[in-house]
Design an enzyme around this catalytic site. Structure first.
Site, PDB file in Angstrom:
ATOM      1  N   ASP A 160      32.981  30.976  37.020  1.00  0.00           N
ATOM      2  CA  ASP A 160      32.550  31.597  38.310  1.00  0.00           C
ATOM      3  C   ASP A 160      31.083  31.494  38.658  1.00  0.00           C
ATOM      4  O   ASP A 160      30.248  31.598  37.826  1.00  0.00           O
ATOM      5  CB  ASP A 160      33.321  33.098  38.523  1.00  0.00           C
ATOM      6  CG  ASP A 160      32.862  33.618  40.090  1.00  0.00           C
ATOM      7  OD1 ASP A 160      33.094  33.079  40.925  1.00  0.00           O
ATOM      8  OD2 ASP A 160      32.046  34.766  39.873  1.00  0.00           O
ATOM      9  N   ASP A 176      38.296  36.935  39.776  1.00  0.00           N
ATOM     10  CA  ASP A 176      38.524  35.908  38.780  1.00  0.00           C
ATOM     11  C   ASP A 176      39.582  36.257  37.652  1.00  0.00           C
ATOM     12  O   ASP A 176      39.847  35.607  36.787  1.00  0.00           O
ATOM     13  CB  ASP A 176      37.121  36.072  37.939  1.00  0.00           C
ATOM     14  CG  ASP A 176      35.987  35.709  38.769  1.00  0.00           C
ATOM     15  OD1 ASP A 176      36.138  34.840  39.554  1.00  0.00           O
ATOM     16  OD2 ASP A 176      34.734  36.275  38.526  1.00  0.00           O
ATOM     17  N   ASP A 211      33.432  37.511  35.989  1.00  0.00           N
ATOM     18  CA  ASP A 211      33.206  39.017  36.183  1.00  0.00           C
ATOM     19  C   ASP A 211      33.896  39.675  37.115  1.00  0.00           C
ATOM     20  O   ASP A 211      33.764  40.922  37.125  1.00  0.00           O
ATOM     21  CB  ASP A 211      31.659  39.147  35.933  1.00  0.00           C
ATOM     22  CG  ASP A 211      31.181  38.912  37.494  1.00  0.00           C
ATOM     23  OD1 ASP A 211      31.516  38.065  38.234  1.00  0.00           O
ATOM     24  OD2 ASP A 211      30.132  39.730  37.744  1.00  0.00           O
TER      25      ASP A 211
END
Length: 824
Positions: free
Chosen positions: A429, A632, A628
């Site tokens: 991400d 995600d 995080d």
């Protein structure tokens, strides 16, 4: 369905409302494990009611034993054998059972049991290995050693040894019945049986003790469930202000329906998906969408459950509640993700099984050559590889999991360590993973006026101080890094979604976006054409009706992101970046990171992130995902190895197999190095165990071998391999070399502000010169330790300026690990 007569109705002594709305009651939140006579579940709600719950459960006629761990928030209930209880149906009827348990209880028994079975491949109670796998074998070894001195009946001791080996017999039978092949457990069971019946007791007792001890260590490598609550939907449940006929009524968010209108104020977390009916505000959306800069929202804009209102007041019309929200869909995707056995793979069994038939053949040949000497043939059966590998392999894994903690890693299972060795694709991400997750000042451009950069930053910080907007906080922090203190405002007016108008020392100051300037009949300065700034947010500073500077704030890269990406590419591992940002922004960030164009995936929604991970897996790749945020979590659940940060969202952190506790993304490299070193030792142990045992097996086919010699050689090689496995405790992660610094100052994360004057009367300031810590230490005449210790303090700029011979203020650039001049 459990008959009504079995329900422990007296449990109502614990005051609980369904859905966890009671302020004093407990909640049954999650089933952690269940078997036909036992259930372990997580308890939430008010901890003061837990002792009452334990007492009430213990009074139920069908309950044999109750144990409640108040520290872990976990309760274990064991049922009477004759009760005939279905644990899930029984648990669903408890007061305080959350709605998610009803769906679990409604599943077919085979399906409902699939997840517990994944963590317990043999279908046993998760605590049952303690008495049956450790105590019985150790007791049999003690009896075998004391049989001579105490004159114990050999037949009785032999019988006890055979009982202690029941798990080996069970695995051998499963191999014959389910896999239709002879496995290493068959070989072990045969050796134990023959030696026991021959009267040689110490050898088989020691053998079965080491085998089951190794299996117990392997079971200990399965994922440990932490006590933090990962039920995202439950975390969004709160009381809300429902608007009814113009009045506010406080109701639980779970009672809302589509069309209901709720009022929201600063600090509120939005519990529903909906659309803004009236009002405007700034929304923190980073955990759900990945946008690091707050989103300004007004009438007609969509809001999602999980957004946090930072500023302003909103009236939102509800469109979706609970499982129908975007967050609910993410939770459903996580629940539908595949579940694996989290123990380390059975490396010992795979290797040892290859030598089962050759060992049996050589033992049979030895039996013929020795004239039917069963003791000789049984001694050869002791030379299997299973015993040594079953001890040394799990020992290496457990040592690695222990060592990981000192390296800034929390590795939750042996399987994740094993999978990490062969990872060939890592998907990241962007926001909060490759970047810092919050904006910081990366560039200041002076467009007019004679003010110094420090004075301009001081004016901007004075106007922005006290705001909780991330960009405002970034400007104030930048002022602190320059050693500039904010002044008091004589007048101050904050305009939501635009900026601040203030009076400071008689000057009229505006700090905000283009909308604010146009409201004051000012034309914004032309944004910089520097490609390194295309991802940055411009903040305009106007003084007394003139735009004097543009402050660029951007979500800066983590200091170690570039070096980590370069190292992954060097190892032949693909590094993909997923982001919800538009394509132009995503590719600009990717260019700075050194990612290839085909490794960039922009405009990605949470479900699309999970789909990409699935697609890569279906192509035969071993995929690790690093993220995080809440958005995600679904992708984390589908990855072969999922990695998050200690500072990440609760859901991402608890979904992850590996947590980077130092919040350094480059620790991913350390984790893989640890995994590779661990399994390098495993390969060494295969040689340490295999060479002497296979050599003795071949020689023993033609030469007599005593049972004692066979035990000493087999168990001796096992102990040597176990000692070799412990070498992983000395592992030290290597620091990555910093990536080459980009000479363009604007490309440097957290680089000192650079002045680019436009007005003719403003002299051009050269780009700052970078020097190393050693050079700066020599220039100032102070120890480099003093510089390092002071550089994070707010007065660093003024302190270092007072020491510099030319009065130059220096600031630290952590990306290039150098010090650069800051204009006075």
């Amino acid at each position: 369905m459990l008959a009504e007569t079995h329900r422990p109705t007296h449990l109502s002594v614990v005051p609980v409302a369904r859905g966890g709305q009671s302020a004093v009651g407990y909640t049954v939140e999650q089933v952690l494990h269940h078997s036909p006579r036992r259930v372990r579940f997580r308890v939430g709600g008010s901890s003061s009611s837990w002792p009452q719950l334990e007492q009430a459960l213990g009074q139920a006629s069908e309950v044999k034993h109750v144990r409640l761990n108040s520290v872990a928030g976990c309760c274990v209930v064991e049922f009477e054998r004759q009760a005939g209880i279905d644990p899930l149906q029984w648990l669903k009827q408890l007061p305080g059972a959350l709605p998610a348990l009803e769906k679990l209880a409604a599943q077919p028994s085979g399906q409902a049991a699939s997840k517990p079975a994944a963590n317990n491949a043999e279908g046993e109670d998760d605590d049952s290995f303690v008495p049956s796998r450790i105590i019985l074998p150790v007791s049999s070894l003690a009896l075998a050693l004391l049989a001579g001195p105490l004159a114990l009946p050999p037949l009785a001791v032999a019988g006890f040894i055979l009982v202690s080996a029941h798990l080996s017999f069970k695995r051998a039978w499963q191999g014959l019945k389910e896999e239709r092949k002879i496995n290493v457990d068959f070989l072990d069971a045969l050796a134990v049986t023959l030696h026991s019946l021959e009267g040689f007791l110490v050898g088989p007792a020691m053998m079965i003790t080491m085998i089951e001890g190794g299996e117990a260590v392997r079971d200990a490598t399965q994922r440990i469930a932490h006590s933090a609550n990962t039920d995202l939907l439950a975390s969004l449940q709160t009381d809300v202000r429902l608007l009814v006929d113009g009045a506010e009524v406080i109701v639980p968010s779970t009672s809302l329906q589509a069309g209901d209108r709720i009022a929201l104020f600063p600090g509120d977390q939005i519990p529903v998906d909906g659309r803004i009916d009236s009002g405007e505000g700034s929304l923190d959306v980073v955990k759900l969408t990945g946008e690091s800069v707050p989103r300004h929202a007004g009438p007609g804009d969509e809001v999602l459950a999980g957004f946090i209102l930072l500023e302003g007041n909103l009236v939102v019309e509800t469109q979706a509640v609970g499982e129908a929200t975007r967050v609910g869909q993410i939770t459903a995707m996580i629940e539908s993700a595949p579940v694996y056995d989290t123990r380390v793979g059975n490396v010992a069994g795979k290797v040892a099984n290859r030598f089962v038939l050759p060992t049996l053949a050589l033992a049979g040949l030895s039996l013929l050559l020795s004239g039917g000497n069963i003791a000789q043939a049984a001694s050869l059966l002791m030379f299997d590889l299973g015993t040594g590998l079953r001890v040394s392999v799990p020992t290496a894994i457990m040592a690695a999991l222990t060592r990981a903690g000192s390296q800034g890693l929390l590795i939750r299972s042996g399987r994740s360590l094993e999978q990490l060795v062969d990872i060939d694709v890592v998907v990241f991400d962007k926001t909060g993973t490759l970047t810092q997750g919050h904006p910081s000042v990366v560039h200041v451009e002076v467009v007019s006026g004679a003010h110094s950069i420090n004075k301009l930053v001081q004016l901007a910080a004075s106007a922005e101080q006290g705001l909780n907007h991330p960009v405002a906080e970034a400007i104030v922090k930048h002022a602190e890094e320059l050693g500039v203190s904010a002044d008091e405002c004589e007048a101050w007016d904050y305009r939501i979604g635009r900026g601040v108008a203030a009076t400071i020392h008689g000057h009229q100051v505006l700090v905000g976006n283009a909308k604010l300037l146009r409201e004051e009949n000012l034309e914004p300065a032309t944004p910089s054409v520097d490609p390194e700034l295309e991802t940055a947010t411009p903040v305009y500073l106007a003084v007394d009706g003139t735009v004097v500077a543009v402050i660029y704030a951007a979500d800066a890269l983590r200091p170690d992101s570039q070096a980590m990406v370069a190292e992954l590419h060097r190892r032949g591992i693909q590094a993909h970046m997923l982001t919800g940002d538009v394509s132009s922004v995503a590719h600009a960030v990717a260019k700075r990171l050194g990612l290839r164009p085909e490794e960039v995936h922009a405009d990605a929604l949470p479900d699309e992130k999970a789909k990409l991970v699935q697609q890569l897996s279906q192509q035969g790749h071993k995929v690790a995902f690093v993220g995080d945020g809440i958005n995600d979590s679904a992708a984390l659940a589908y990855a072969d190895v999922s990695i998050s940060f200690a500072s990440g969202s609760d859901l991402a952190r608890e979904t992850a197999d590996i947590v980077l506790t130092n919040d350094k993304v480059s620790d991913l490299i350390v984790a893989q190095d640890l995994a590779r070193e661990t399994f390098g030792l495993v390969k060494q142990n295969i040689g340490i165990v295999g060479v002497p045992n296979l050599s003795a097996l071949v020689l023993g086919t033609f030469l007599p071998v005593s049972p004692i010699a066979a035990v000493l050689l087999n168990n001796g090689s096992c102990l040597v391999a176990a000692a070799n496995a412990m070498r992983v405790l000395g592992f030290k992660g290597k620091q990555l070399a910093p990536a080459a610094a980009n000479p363009a100052p604007a490309a440097q994360d957290k680089a000192p502000a650079v002045v680019k004057p436009v007005a003719v009367q403003q002299p051009t300031v050269e780009h700052p010169q970078a020097i190393s810590l050693a050079a700066l230490s020599k220039r100032l005449g102070v120890a480099h330790q003093s510089i390092t210790a002071r550089r994070k303090r707010g007065d660093f700029g003024s302190w270092i300026q007072s020491l510099d011979p030319a009065g130059i203020a220096w600031s630290y650039c952590d990306r290039s690990n150098t010090y650069r001049q800051a204009s006075a």
